[in-house]
Design a protein around this motif. Structure first.
Motif, PDB file in Angstrom:
ATOM      1  N   SER A  31      30.368 -18.654  14.928  1.00 25.62           N
ATOM      2  CA  SER A  31      29.006 -19.101  15.245  1.00 25.62           C
ATOM      3  C   SER A  31      28.947 -19.750  16.624  1.00 25.62           C
ATOM      4  CB  SER A  31      28.503 -20.073  14.183  1.00 25.62           C
ATOM      5  OG  SER A  31      28.265 -19.401  12.970  1.00 25.62           O
ATOM      6  N   LEU A  32      29.960 -20.511  16.964  1.00 22.52           N
ATOM      7  CA  LEU A  32      30.025 -21.122  18.291  1.00 22.52           C
ATOM      8  C   LEU A  32      30.066 -20.044  19.374  1.00 22.52           C
ATOM      9  CD1 LEU A  32      32.628 -23.918  17.538  1.00 22.52           C
ATOM     10  CD2 LEU A  32      30.243 -24.299  18.201  1.00 22.52           C
ATOM     11  N   GLU A  33      30.855 -19.012  19.140  1.00 19.41           N
ATOM     12  CA  GLU A  33      30.967 -17.912  20.105  1.00 19.41           C
ATOM     13  C   GLU A  33      29.643 -17.156  20.243  1.00 19.41           C
ATOM     14  OE1 GLU A  33      35.708 -17.222  19.259  1.00 19.41           O
ATOM     15  OE2 GLU A  33      34.227 -16.093  18.112  1.00 19.41           O
ATOM     16  N   ASN A  34      28.947 -16.971  19.142  1.00 24.46           N
ATOM     17  CA  ASN A  34      27.652 -16.293  19.188  1.00 24.46           C
ATOM     18  C   ASN A  34      26.650 -17.102  20.017  1.00 24.46           C
ATOM     19  OD1 ASN A  34      28.569 -14.200  17.589  1.00 24.46           O
ATOM     20  ND2 ASN A  34      27.774 -15.075  15.694  1.00 24.46           N
ATOM     21  N   LEU A  35      26.596 -18.399  19.765  1.00 26.60           N
ATOM     22  CA  LEU A  35      25.679 -19.254  20.510  1.00 26.60           C
ATOM     23  C   LEU A  35      26.085 -19.312  21.977  1.00 26.60           C
ATOM     24  CD1 LEU A  35      23.200 -21.061  20.385  1.00 26.60           C
ATOM     25  CD2 LEU A  35      24.687 -22.943  19.657  1.00 26.60           C
ATOM     26  N   ALA A  36      27.381 -19.356  22.252  1.00 28.36           N
ATOM     27  CA  ALA A  36      27.860 -19.360  23.634  1.00 28.36           C
ATOM     28  C   ALA A  36      27.448 -18.083  24.356  1.00 28.36           C
ATOM     29  CB  ALA A  36      29.377 -19.524  23.666  1.00 28.36           C
ATOM     30  N   GLY A  37      27.532 -16.955  23.680  1.00 29.73           N
ATOM     31  CA  GLY A  37      27.108 -15.694  24.285  1.00 29.73           C
ATOM     32  C   GLY A  37      25.636 -15.704  24.653  1.00 29.73           C
ATOM     33  N   LEU A  38      24.843 -16.274  23.787  1.00 30.35           N
ATOM     34  CA  LEU A  38      23.415 -16.411  24.065  1.00 30.35           C
ATOM     35  C   LEU A  38      23.199 -17.284  25.295  1.00 30.35           C
ATOM     36  CD1 LEU A  38      20.418 -16.033  23.033  1.00 30.35           C
ATOM     37  CD2 LEU A  38      20.747 -18.236  21.914  1.00 30.35           C
ATOM     38  N   TYR A  39      23.921 -18.393  25.356  1.00 29.43           N
ATOM     39  CA  TYR A  39      23.797 -19.287  26.507  1.00 29.43           C
ATOM     40  C   TYR A  39      24.258 -18.608  27.790  1.00 29.43           C
ATOM     41  CZ  TYR A  39      22.749 -23.273  23.437  1.00 29.43           C
ATOM     42  OH  TYR A  39      22.170 -24.139  22.549  1.00 29.43           O
ATOM     43  N   ARG A  40      25.315 -17.814  27.719  1.00 32.71           N
ATOM     44  CA  ARG A  40      25.777 -17.069  28.905  1.00 32.71           C
ATOM     45  C   ARG A  40      24.680 -16.118  29.385  1.00 32.71           C
ATOM     46  NH1 ARG A  40      30.032 -19.292  31.440  1.00 32.71           N
ATOM     47  NH2 ARG A  40      31.731 -19.731  30.014  1.00 32.71           N
ATOM     48  N   ASP A  41      24.042 -15.439  28.450  1.00 35.90           N
ATOM     49  CA  ASP A  41      22.961 -14.519  28.805  1.00 35.90           C
ATOM     50  C   ASP A  41      21.802 -15.236  29.483  1.00 35.90           C
ATOM     51  OD1 ASP A  41      24.370 -12.376  27.773  1.00 35.90           O
ATOM     52  OD2 ASP A  41      23.191 -12.256  25.918  1.00 35.90           O
ATOM     53  N   LYS A  42      21.632 -16.512  29.148  1.00 33.70           N
ATOM     54  CA  LYS A  42      20.538 -17.305  29.719  1.00 33.70           C
ATOM     55  C   LYS A  42      20.998 -18.134  30.925  1.00 33.70           C
ATOM     56  CE  LYS A  42      17.557 -19.214  27.033  1.00 33.70           C
ATOM     57  NZ  LYS A  42      16.980 -20.152  26.061  1.00 33.70           N
ATOM     58  N   ASN A  43      22.212 -17.849  31.417  1.00 26.48           N
ATOM     59  CA  ASN A  43      22.785 -18.573  32.557  1.00 26.48           C
ATOM     60  C   ASN A  43      22.918 -20.075  32.297  1.00 26.48           C
ATOM     61  OD1 ASN A  43      23.095 -16.272  34.252  1.00 26.48           O
ATOM     62  ND2 ASN A  43      20.890 -16.305  34.582  1.00 26.48           N
ATOM     63  N   ARG A  44      23.196 -20.406  31.058  1.00 22.54           N
ATOM     64  CA  ARG A  44      23.455 -21.797  30.677  1.00 22.54           C
ATOM     65  C   ARG A  44      24.972 -21.933  30.507  1.00 22.54           C
ATOM     66  NH1 ARG A  44      19.074 -22.770  25.933  1.00 22.54           N
ATOM     67  NH2 ARG A  44      20.270 -24.687  25.679  1.00 22.54           N
ATOM     68  N   ASP A  45      25.664 -21.698  31.622  1.00 23.26           N
ATOM     69  CA  ASP A  45      27.119 -21.563  31.593  1.00 23.26           C
ATOM     70  C   ASP A  45      27.847 -22.827  31.163  1.00 23.26           C
ATOM     71  OD1 ASP A  45      26.929 -18.909  32.363  1.00 23.26           O
ATOM     72  OD2 ASP A  45      27.073 -19.385  34.485  1.00 23.26           O
ATOM     73  N   LYS A  46      27.371 -23.983  31.561  1.00 24.69           N
ATOM     74  CA  LYS A  46      28.056 -25.229  31.197  1.00 24.69           C
ATOM     75  C   LYS A  46      28.035 -25.428  29.678  1.00 24.69           C
ATOM     76  CE  LYS A  46      28.638 -29.746  33.136  1.00 24.69           C
ATOM     77  NZ  LYS A  46      28.197 -30.657  34.178  1.00 24.69           N
ATOM     78  N   GLU A  47      26.880 -25.175  29.073  1.00 23.18           N
ATOM     79  CA  GLU A  47      26.770 -25.295  27.620  1.00 23.18           C
ATOM     80  C   GLU A  47      27.632 -24.241  26.922  1.00 23.18           C
ATOM     81  OE1 GLU A  47      22.371 -26.431  26.464  1.00 23.18           O
ATOM     82  OE2 GLU A  47      22.420 -25.219  28.286  1.00 23.18           O
ATOM     83  N   ALA A  48      27.613 -23.035  27.461  1.00 18.43           N
ATOM     84  CA  ALA A  48      28.413 -21.948  26.887  1.00 18.43           C
ATOM     85  C   ALA A  48      29.894 -22.286  26.943  1.00 18.43           C
ATOM     86  CB  ALA A  48      28.141 -20.641  27.626  1.00 18.43           C
ATOM     87  N   GLU A  49      30.335 -22.814  28.072  1.00 12.20           N
ATOM     88  CA  GLU A  49      31.752 -23.132  28.233  1.00 12.20           C
ATOM     89  C   GLU A  49      32.215 -24.172  27.215  1.00 12.20           C
ATOM     90  OE1 GLU A  49      34.912 -24.671  31.597  1.00 12.20           O
ATOM     91  OE2 GLU A  49      32.901 -24.100  32.211  1.00 12.20           O
ATOM     92  N   ALA A  50      31.395 -25.167  26.970  1.00 10.73           N
ATOM     93  CA  ALA A  50      31.767 -26.197  25.993  1.00 10.73           C
ATOM     94  C   ALA A  50      31.931 -25.591  24.598  1.00 10.73           C
ATOM     95  CB  ALA A  50      30.725 -27.310  25.977  1.00 10.73           C
ATOM     96  N   LEU A  51      31.028 -24.700  24.226  1.00  7.61           N
ATOM     97  CA  LEU A  51      31.114 -24.050  22.912  1.00  7.61           C
ATOM     98  C   LEU A  51      32.323 -23.128  22.838  1.00  7.61           C
ATOM     99  CD1 LEU A  51      27.352 -23.177  22.325  1.00  7.61           C
ATOM    100  CD2 LEU A  51      28.635 -25.111  21.393  1.00  7.61           C
ATOM    101  N   GLU A  52      32.580 -22.405  23.921  1.00  7.16           N
ATOM    102  CA  GLU A  52      33.734 -21.496  23.955  1.00  7.16           C
ATOM    103  C   GLU A  52      35.047 -22.270  23.845  1.00  7.16           C
ATOM    104  OE1 GLU A  52      31.557 -18.110  26.720  1.00  7.16           O
ATOM    105  OE2 GLU A  52      32.793 -19.659  27.661  1.00  7.16           O
TER     106      GLU A  52
END
Length: 65
Positions: free
Chosen positions: A33-54
């Protein structure tokens, strides 16, 4: 479209919370689930949030990053 991202996020976040409560914060399903949400954030250029989840997902899976 942007609306689809907002809708997806509104589904991913509660699903993550439910899994954390039901299975514990370090369960592999939580990592997914964390990876799924991180992928969504990456798609939205929310890289800092994505990185924390990853990073958290990797820690759960025992992967060093």
């Amino acid at each position: 479209t942007q609306g689809h991202y907002a809708q997806a996020e509104s589904l991913y976040k509660p699903a993550l919370e439910i899994k954390e409560q039901a299975l514990g914060p370090d369960h592999p399903s939580v990592a997914t689930s964390l990876e799924n949400l991180a992928g969504l954030y990456r798609d939205k250029n929310r890289d800092k949030e994505a990185e924390a989840l990853e990073k958290r997902a990797a820690r759960i899976r025992g992967i060093k990053r």
